[in-house]
Design a protein around this motif. Structure first.
Motif, PDB file in Angstrom:
ATOM      1  N   ASP A   1     -59.806  42.177 104.492  1.00  7.26           N
ATOM      2  CA  ASP A   1     -58.562  41.568 104.930  1.00  7.26           C
ATOM      3  C   ASP A   1     -57.430  42.525 104.606  1.00  7.26           C
ATOM      4  OD1 ASP A   1     -58.337  39.180 102.225  1.00  7.26           O
ATOM      5  OD2 ASP A   1     -59.486  40.997 102.388  1.00  7.26           O
ATOM      6  N   SER A   2     -57.375  43.610 105.379  1.00  7.28           N
ATOM      7  CA  SER A   2     -56.431  44.683 105.123  1.00  7.28           C
ATOM      8  C   SER A   2     -54.981  44.267 105.328  1.00  7.28           C
ATOM      9  CB  SER A   2     -56.759  45.895 105.997  1.00  7.28           C
ATOM     10  OG  SER A   2     -56.723  45.532 107.353  1.00  7.28           O
ATOM     11  N   GLY A   3     -54.744  43.131 105.957  1.00  3.58           N
ATOM     12  CA  GLY A   3     -53.378  42.685 106.175  1.00  3.58           C
ATOM     13  C   GLY A   3     -52.726  42.084 104.951  1.00  3.58           C
ATOM     14  N   ARG A   4     -53.504  41.836 103.886  1.00  6.39           N
ATOM     15  CA  ARG A   4     -52.961  41.181 102.702  1.00  6.39           C
ATOM     16  C   ARG A   4     -52.347  42.147 101.710  1.00  6.39           C
ATOM     17  NH1 ARG A   4     -57.313  37.524 100.045  1.00  6.39           N
ATOM     18  NH2 ARG A   4     -56.823  39.112  98.536  1.00  6.39           N
ATOM     19  N   GLY A   5     -52.340  43.385 101.981  1.00  8.50           N
ATOM     20  CA  GLY A   5     -51.804  44.335 101.021  1.00  8.50           C
ATOM     21  C   GLY A   5     -52.923  45.086 100.336  1.00  8.50           C
ATOM     22  N   GLY A   6     -52.590  45.754  99.248  1.00 11.00           N
ATOM     23  CA  GLY A   6     -53.546  46.604  98.574  1.00 11.00           C
ATOM     24  C   GLY A   6     -54.625  45.853  97.827  1.00 11.00           C
ATOM     25  N   HIS A   7     -55.691  46.559  97.548  1.00 16.53           N
ATOM     26  CA  HIS A   7     -56.778  46.037  96.742  1.00 16.53           C
ATOM     27  C   HIS A   7     -56.877  46.853  95.475  1.00 16.53           C
ATOM     28  CE1 HIS A   7     -58.024  44.679 100.819  1.00 16.53           C
ATOM     29  NE2 HIS A   7     -58.234  43.577 100.135  1.00 16.53           N
ATOM     30  N   TYR A   8     -57.552  46.277  94.496  1.00 13.73           N
ATOM     31  CA  TYR A   8     -57.703  46.935  93.204  1.00 13.73           C
ATOM     32  C   TYR A   8     -59.184  47.054  92.878  1.00 13.73           C
ATOM     33  CZ  TYR A   8     -52.797  45.787  92.977  1.00 13.73           C
ATOM     34  OH  TYR A   8     -51.466  45.684  93.260  1.00 13.73           O
TER      35      TYR A   8
END
Length: 111
Positions: free
Chosen positions: A47-54
């Motif tokens: 879900d790349s639309g939600r912002g960054g991932h960690y």
């Protein structure tokens, strides 16, 4: 070749390109045996639309982001927050302990 079946598959894009279906042609030794349309899921798997991932990097023992993430073989994640990524090893340990207890229960060792 008795008893063996050879099947070749081809996926042909529709003209004009359509992201919802593709033509699928299956052949058995060159003879068409199935032709039809199959739905195609074209969305990204994340879900790349939600912002960054960690991610938790097992090599550097630190939280990393999409911008600086190590190769997949060295990271756990993605996680929605830095705090979740930082607690990744604790979560892994908890899950391993639960799975080991379940394995022991199945083997009859925990009765």
């Amino acid at each position: 070749m008795s008893g063996q079946v050879r099947a070749d598959f081809a996926i042909l894009p529709r003209t004009p390109p359509d992201t919802s279906t593709v033509d699928v042609v299956a052949t058995n030794c060159g003879d068409p045996v199935a032709v039809g349309l199959r739905p195609v899921h074209s969305d990204l798997m994340n879900d790349s639309g939600r912002g960054g991932h960690y991610y938790w990097c097992t090599r550097h023992h630190r939280v990393e982001t999409d911008a600086d993430v190590c190769p997949a073989k060295h990271v756990l994640g993605p996680y929605p927050s830095a705090a979740d990524a930082e607690n990744a090893l604790q979560k892994v340990q908890e899950r391993n302990e639960a799975w080991e207890a379940e394995d022991a229960r199945w083997a009859g060792e925990g009765n």
